[in-house]
Design an enzyme around this catalytic site. Structure first.
Site, PDB file in Angstrom:
ATOM      1  N   LYS A 157       0.832  -1.212   0.000  1.00 19.85           N
ATOM      2  CA  LYS A 157       0.000   0.000   0.000  1.00 19.85           C
ATOM      3  C   LYS A 157       0.866   1.261   0.000  1.00 19.85           C
ATOM      4  O   LYS A 157       0.649   2.171  -0.805  1.00 19.85           O
ATOM      5  CB  LYS A 157      -0.933  -0.028   1.220  1.00 19.85           C
ATOM      6  CG  LYS A 157      -1.901   1.132   1.300  1.00 19.85           C
ATOM      7  CD  LYS A 157      -3.101   0.808   2.164  1.00 19.85           C
ATOM      8  CE  LYS A 157      -2.811   0.853   3.641  1.00 19.85           C
ATOM      9  NZ  LYS A 157      -2.559   2.211   4.159  1.00 19.85           N
ATOM     10  N   SER A 211       7.067   9.053  12.380  1.00 16.83           N
ATOM     11  CA  SER A 211       6.040   8.947  11.345  1.00 16.83           C
ATOM     12  C   SER A 211       6.630   9.126   9.953  1.00 16.83           C
ATOM     13  O   SER A 211       7.145  10.187   9.612  1.00 16.83           O
ATOM     14  CB  SER A 211       4.953  10.009  11.573  1.00 16.83           C
ATOM     15  OG  SER A 211       4.148  10.122  10.413  1.00 16.83           O
ATOM     16  N   ARG A 268      -7.561  -3.204   9.129  1.00 19.27           N
ATOM     17  CA  ARG A 268      -6.659  -4.147   9.806  1.00 19.27           C
ATOM     18  C   ARG A 268      -7.336  -4.804  11.020  1.00 19.27           C
ATOM     19  O   ARG A 268      -6.998  -5.923  11.385  1.00 19.27           O
ATOM     20  CB  ARG A 268      -5.353  -3.463  10.211  1.00 19.27           C
ATOM     21  CG  ARG A 268      -4.593  -2.943   8.993  1.00 19.27           C
ATOM     22  CD  ARG A 268      -3.132  -2.702   9.256  1.00 19.27           C
ATOM     23  NE  ARG A 268      -2.590  -1.792   8.254  1.00 19.27           N
ATOM     24  CZ  ARG A 268      -2.231  -2.132   7.015  1.00 19.27           C
ATOM     25  NH1 ARG A 268      -2.360  -3.372   6.608  1.00 19.27           N
ATOM     26  NH2 ARG A 268      -1.759  -1.230   6.173  1.00 19.27           N
ATOM     27  N   LYS A 289      -4.448   5.871  14.613  1.00 22.26           N
ATOM     28  CA  LYS A 289      -4.542   5.165  13.323  1.00 22.26           C
ATOM     29  C   LYS A 289      -6.005   5.215  12.843  1.00 22.26           C
ATOM     30  O   LYS A 289      -6.790   6.017  13.344  1.00 22.26           O
ATOM     31  CB  LYS A 289      -4.031   3.733  13.469  1.00 22.26           C
ATOM     32  CG  LYS A 289      -2.544   3.670  13.781  1.00 22.26           C
ATOM     33  CD  LYS A 289      -1.726   4.225  12.622  1.00 22.26           C
ATOM     34  CE  LYS A 289      -0.253   4.292  12.939  1.00 22.26           C
ATOM     35  NZ  LYS A 289       0.516   4.964  11.904  1.00 22.26           N
ATOM     36  N   ASP A 298       1.841  -1.242  11.898  1.00 29.45           N
ATOM     37  CA  ASP A 298       0.560  -1.675  11.313  1.00 29.45           C
ATOM     38  C   ASP A 298       0.241  -3.138  11.620  1.00 29.45           C
ATOM     39  O   ASP A 298      -0.883  -3.586  11.396  1.00 29.45           O
ATOM     40  CB  ASP A 298       0.577  -1.459   9.797  1.00 29.45           C
ATOM     41  CG  ASP A 298       0.573   0.021   9.433  1.00 29.45           C
ATOM     42  OD1 ASP A 298       0.190   0.850  10.292  1.00 29.45           O
ATOM     43  OD2 ASP A 298       0.946   0.347   8.292  1.00 29.45           O
TER      44      ASP A 298
HETATM   45  C1  S3P Z   1       2.583   4.850   6.245  1.00 25.47           C
HETATM   46  C2  S3P Z   1       3.170   5.160   7.442  1.00 25.47           C
HETATM   47  C3  S3P Z   1       2.636   4.726   8.736  1.00 25.47           C
HETATM   48  C4  S3P Z   1       1.661   3.572   8.598  1.00 25.47           C
HETATM   49  C5  S3P Z   1       0.671   3.805   7.494  1.00 25.47           C
HETATM   50  C6  S3P Z   1       1.386   3.995   6.167  1.00 25.47           C
HETATM   51  C7  S3P Z   1       3.191   5.361   5.003  1.00 25.47           C
HETATM   52  O1  S3P Z   1       1.964   5.805   9.336  1.00 25.47           O
HETATM   53  O2  S3P Z   1       0.986   3.338   9.813  1.00 25.47           O
HETATM   54  O3  S3P Z   1      -0.212   2.692   7.387  1.00 25.47           O
HETATM   55  O4  S3P Z   1       2.834   4.869   3.909  1.00 25.47           O
HETATM   56  O5  S3P Z   1       4.046   6.245   5.095  1.00 25.47           O
HETATM   57  P1  S3P Z   1       2.758   6.931  10.183  1.00 25.47           P
HETATM   58  O6  S3P Z   1       3.812   7.412   9.317  1.00 25.47           O
HETATM   59  O7  S3P Z   1       1.782   8.020  10.487  1.00 25.47           O
HETATM   60  O8  S3P Z   1       3.224   6.224  11.412  1.00 25.47           O
END
Ligand code: S3P
Length: 429
Positions: A23, A168, A389, A343, A316
């Site tokens: 994703k 993040s 999820r 989340k 995740d």
């Molecule tokens: C993601 C980063 C994560 C993850 C999300 C996808 C990304 O979030 O939980 O499902 O694609 O950069 P955070 O960066 O806010 O932790």
């Protein structure tokens, strides 16, 4: 109430699954295809609702994108070719879409508005709007820029050095995407290493990025060039079947083409430490995103403590790791994971509440949860709360439940894994 009856109490799972596209990488491939010049072809694109939201937002910015199942062709316009949208950009349920797009739109000299669904409306945005304002973008939103709707009038940006207060990848990526359009250097310093798909993608599209420990820098004004992307399978989707194979008796599952980026493989480290019979083979570590195949067999597991720098590498996967822990001997402690609260749902609450309904011995803490194993799971009515999820974790939990399990809002699963139930079905026969 839209309820789905789940398959319960199965004797074994066997077979092979080709894991659908990642994703995070699918989102970024659309974004980079759009901001690069020339034609980019993406294969093994994830056709989940979240990634379709990203396509539709970029189409509203005037980018020609043709999608044929898992193949997507993008006629990139470069940053300069993006056009002021006449409509509101709707990101649906996708946090990655809204946060990364803010970084792109911050440098564009036009007006745009971003909205999403009820879950997005509750998710914090100041973590992105604050650094983008510091770069010079005009951004506002409900509650002083914390929540959607968000409006942006982008423009001339100047590079900054920014210490991100939360671990993040979305925040890091938004700042880097703005930094690519800013004058001078933009440097992001992280508190812990998060997924580095944006950094890899910048290089794959011919740009330069400098990584030094926890700091990542880009120079503004770089021209990105179209590059084809074959998206590896999503380890976050594979995680559900890794756990299923480990906890359902007499099982052996092979998972093909799974992304093995070290910033995402915390689940493998944890499962191995818990005693899982998990093997990785056919590794191609030289690919722009490393990949490999996996074999998981029914395993005898023990609890452990999960925290610190490991958390961003499996953030995740925590819902399904909590399920795994219900089948491990002893106590599993998950800590340093406050980010779970922001989340798609508050995943400390939703995981603990729904697994407890099934008979798990699990309690919430301020920064995670504590699970006492091993418990037999019974059955009941459980709810995804619209979180993909949580829905998939509960469908895997049902496989070892003794009584009937009904899931409210199983439809949410299509956000990241539209073929989830058909893949599960194939392992049952
Ligand atoms: C993601 C980063 C994560 C993850 C999300 C996808 C990304 O979030 O939980 O499902 O694609 O950069 P955070 O960066 O806010 O932790």
């Amino acid at each position: 109430m839209n309820t789905t009856s789940l398959t319960v109490h199965v004797n074994r799972l066997t077979g092979e699954i080709h894991i659908p596209g990642d994703k995070s990488i699918s989102h970024r491939s659309i974004m980079f295809g759009a901001i690069a010049e020339g034609t980019t072809t993406i294969t093994n694109f994830l056709t989940g609702d979240d990634c379709l939201s990203t396509i539709s937002c970029f189409q509203k910015l005037g980018v020609e994108i043709i999608q044929d199942h898992e193949k997507v062709t993008i006629h990139g316009t470069g940053f300069e070719g993006l056009q002021e949208p006449s409509e509101i950009l709707d990101v649906g349920n996708s946090g990655t879409t809204i946060r990364l797009m803010m970084g792109i739109l911050a440098g564009r000299p036009f007006f745009s508005t971003l909205i999403g669904d009820d879950s997005i409306a509750k998710r914090p945005m100041t973590r992105v709007t604050k650094p983008l304002k510091a770069l010079g973008a005009g951004i506002d939103g409900r509650s002083g820029g914390e929540y959607t709707p968000i409006s942006i009038r982008g423009g001339s940006l100047k590079g900054i050095e920014y210490q991100v207060p939360v671990a993040s990848a979305q925040v890091k990526s938004a700042i880097l995407l703005a930094g690519l359009q800013a004058g001078g250097t933009t440097k992001v310093i992280e508190t812990a290493k998060t997924r580095d798909h944006t950094e890899r993608m910048i290089q794959h599209f011919g740009g330069a990025v400098e990584v030094d420990g926890l700091s990542v820098s880009v120079q503004g004004g770089q021209q990105l060039k179209a590059a084809d992307v074959h998206v590896p399978g999503d380890i976050s989707s594979a995680a559900f079947f890794l756990v299923a194979g480990a906890i359902v008796p007499n099982s052996e599952i092979i998972l093909r083409n799974v992304g093995l980026n070290p910033s995402r493989t915390g689940i493998i480290d944890v499962m191995k430490e818990m005693g899982a019979d998990l093997e990785i083979f056919n590794e191609d570590l030289a690919a722009f995103e490393p990949v490999g195949d996996m074999r998981i067999k029914t395993s005898s597991l023990k609890g452990m403590t999960i925290g610190g720098d490991l958390i961003p590498r499996l953030i995740d996967e925590i819902p399904v790791i909590a399920l795994l822990a219900t089948q491990a001997e002893g106590v599993t402690v998950i800590k340093d994971a406050e980010e779970l609260k922001v989340k798609e749902t508050n995943r400390i609450d939703t995981v603990v509440h729904e697994l407890a309904k099934l008979g798990a011995r699990i309690e919430a803490t301020n920064d995670g949860m504590i699970i006492h194993g091993r418990t037999n799971l019974s059955g009941g009515i459980v709810d995804s709360y619209g979180d993909h999820r949580i829905g998939m974790m509960l469908a895997i939990a049902a496989l070892i439940c003794e009584k009937e399990v009904n899931l409210v809002d199983a439809g949410a699963i299509s956000v990241s894994y539209p073929n989830f139930f058909s893949h599960l079905e194939n392992l049952l026969s």
